[in-house]
Design a protein around this motif. Structure first.
Motif, PDB file in Angstrom:
ATOM      1  N   SER A 107       0.825  -1.195   0.000  1.00 34.98           N
ATOM      2  CA  SER A 107       0.000   0.000   0.000  1.00 34.98           C
ATOM      3  C   SER A 107       0.865   1.253   0.000  1.00 34.98           C
ATOM      4  O   SER A 107       2.068   1.194   0.226  1.00 34.98           O
ATOM      5  CB  SER A 107      -0.943  -0.006   1.203  1.00 34.98           C
ATOM      6  N   LEU A 108       0.216   2.362  -0.264  1.00 30.85           N
ATOM      7  CA  LEU A 108       0.853   3.671  -0.202  1.00 30.85           C
ATOM      8  C   LEU A 108       0.221   4.411   0.970  1.00 30.85           C
ATOM      9  O   LEU A 108      -0.993   4.382   1.153  1.00 30.85           O
ATOM     10  CB  LEU A 108       0.638   4.434  -1.508  1.00 30.85           C
ATOM     11  N   TYR A 109       1.066   5.089   1.743  1.00 32.45           N
ATOM     12  CA  TYR A 109       0.589   5.698   2.989  1.00 32.45           C
ATOM     13  C   TYR A 109       0.840   7.196   3.008  1.00 32.45           C
ATOM     14  O   TYR A 109       1.923   7.669   2.650  1.00 32.45           O
ATOM     15  CB  TYR A 109       1.303   5.039   4.175  1.00 32.45           C
ATOM     16  N   ASN A 110      -0.164   7.936   3.438  1.00 32.07           N
ATOM     17  CA  ASN A 110      -0.055   9.372   3.650  1.00 32.07           C
ATOM     18  C   ASN A 110      -0.083   9.608   5.158  1.00 32.07           C
ATOM     19  O   ASN A 110      -1.148   9.571   5.776  1.00 32.07           O
ATOM     20  CB  ASN A 110      -1.231  10.099   2.984  1.00 32.07           C
ATOM     21  N   PRO A 111       1.083   9.859   5.774  1.00 30.99           N
ATOM     22  CA  PRO A 111       1.106  10.049   7.224  1.00 30.99           C
ATOM     23  C   PRO A 111       0.463  11.359   7.680  1.00 30.99           C
ATOM     24  O   PRO A 111       0.038  11.476   8.819  1.00 30.99           O
ATOM     25  CB  PRO A 111       2.600  10.024   7.558  1.00 30.99           C
ATOM     26  N   ARG A 112       0.355  12.335   6.789  1.00 30.53           N
ATOM     27  CA  ARG A 112      -0.248  13.616   7.177  1.00 30.53           C
ATOM     28  C   ARG A 112      -1.742  13.461   7.454  1.00 30.53           C
ATOM     29  O   ARG A 112      -2.273  14.060   8.377  1.00 30.53           O
ATOM     30  CB  ARG A 112      -0.017  14.659   6.072  1.00 30.53           C
ATOM     31  N   LEU A 113      -2.410  12.644   6.635  1.00 34.15           N
ATOM     32  CA  LEU A 113      -3.854  12.427   6.798  1.00 34.15           C
ATOM     33  C   LEU A 113      -4.173  11.078   7.426  1.00 34.15           C
ATOM     34  O   LEU A 113      -5.336  10.754   7.642  1.00 34.15           O
ATOM     35  CB  LEU A 113      -4.559  12.525   5.435  1.00 34.15           C
ATOM     36  N   ARG A 114      -3.116  10.270   7.665  1.00 28.74           N
ATOM     37  CA  ARG A 114      -3.269   8.923   8.228  1.00 28.74           C
ATOM     38  C   ARG A 114      -4.171   8.059   7.348  1.00 28.74           C
ATOM     39  O   ARG A 114      -5.067   7.375   7.825  1.00 28.74           O
ATOM     40  CB  ARG A 114      -3.803   8.982   9.654  1.00 28.74           C
ATOM     41  N   ARG A 115      -3.896   8.108   6.036  1.00 31.19           N
ATOM     42  CA  ARG A 115      -4.679   7.317   5.081  1.00 31.19           C
ATOM     43  C   ARG A 115      -3.772   6.373   4.315  1.00 31.19           C
ATOM     44  O   ARG A 115      -2.674   6.733   3.925  1.00 31.19           O
ATOM     45  CB  ARG A 115      -5.433   8.214   4.115  1.00 31.19           C
ATOM     46  N   ARG A 116      -4.295   5.174   4.087  1.00 31.35           N
ATOM     47  CA  ARG A 116      -3.561   4.137   3.358  1.00 31.35           C
ATOM     48  C   ARG A 116      -4.359   3.789   2.099  1.00 31.35           C
ATOM     49  O   ARG A 116      -5.570   3.611   2.142  1.00 31.35           O
ATOM     50  CB  ARG A 116      -3.410   2.911   4.255  1.00 31.35           C
ATOM     51  N   TYR A 117      -3.628   3.697   0.969  1.00 34.39           N
ATOM     52  CA  TYR A 117      -4.231   3.362  -0.317  1.00 34.39           C
ATOM     53  C   TYR A 117      -3.644   2.040  -0.797  1.00 34.39           C
ATOM     54  O   TYR A 117      -2.424   1.883  -0.833  1.00 34.39           O
ATOM     55  CB  TYR A 117      -3.937   4.459  -1.358  1.00 34.39           C
ATOM     56  N   PRO A 118      -4.479   1.082  -1.189  1.00 36.97           N
ATOM     57  CA  PRO A 118      -3.962  -0.226  -1.614  1.00 36.97           C
ATOM     58  C   PRO A 118      -3.264  -0.157  -2.974  1.00 36.97           C
ATOM     59  O   PRO A 118      -3.548   0.723  -3.793  1.00 36.97           O
ATOM     60  CB  PRO A 118      -5.216  -1.098  -1.692  1.00 36.97           C
ATOM     61  N   VAL A 119      -2.348  -1.100  -3.172  1.00 38.77           N
ATOM     62  CA  VAL A 119      -1.717  -1.312  -4.474  1.00 38.77           C
ATOM     63  C   VAL A 119      -2.128  -2.724  -4.896  1.00 38.77           C
ATOM     64  O   VAL A 119      -1.736  -3.696  -4.264  1.00 38.77           O
ATOM     65  CB  VAL A 119      -0.180  -1.188  -4.396  1.00 38.77           C
TER      66      VAL A 119
END
Length: 75
Positions: A34-46
């Motif tokens: 997955s790809l992670y955005n620590p600023r918004l605490r969101r994870r996007y699957p790959v």
């Protein structure tokens, strides 16, 4: 995807347009690549090597998991 993939330098979070961090599926707490955005605490699957970067594809990461992921991402 791998950490050296040039695509990672241009991919951005669909919500805040900031950079994303690759999380390998082998890491604890990470069920799939997955790809992670620590600023918004969101994870996007790959899925099958294709980043799913629609706002609706992201999932919110709980505070405790976020803290553990930050520790892993620190050099």
């Amino acid at each position: 995807m791998n950490p050296e993939d040039p695509l990672l330098k241009i991919l951005a979070c669909p919500l805040d347009k900031g950079p994303l961090h690759l999380l390998a599926a082998e890491e604890p707490l990470v069920p799939e690549e997955s790809l992670y955005n620590p600023r918004l605490r969101r994870r996007y699957p790959v899925l099958d090597g294709i980043p799913q970067l629609r706002p609706s594809s992201g999932e919110q990461v709980p505070e405790e998991e976020h803290e553990q992921l930050l520790k892993r991402m620190s050099p």
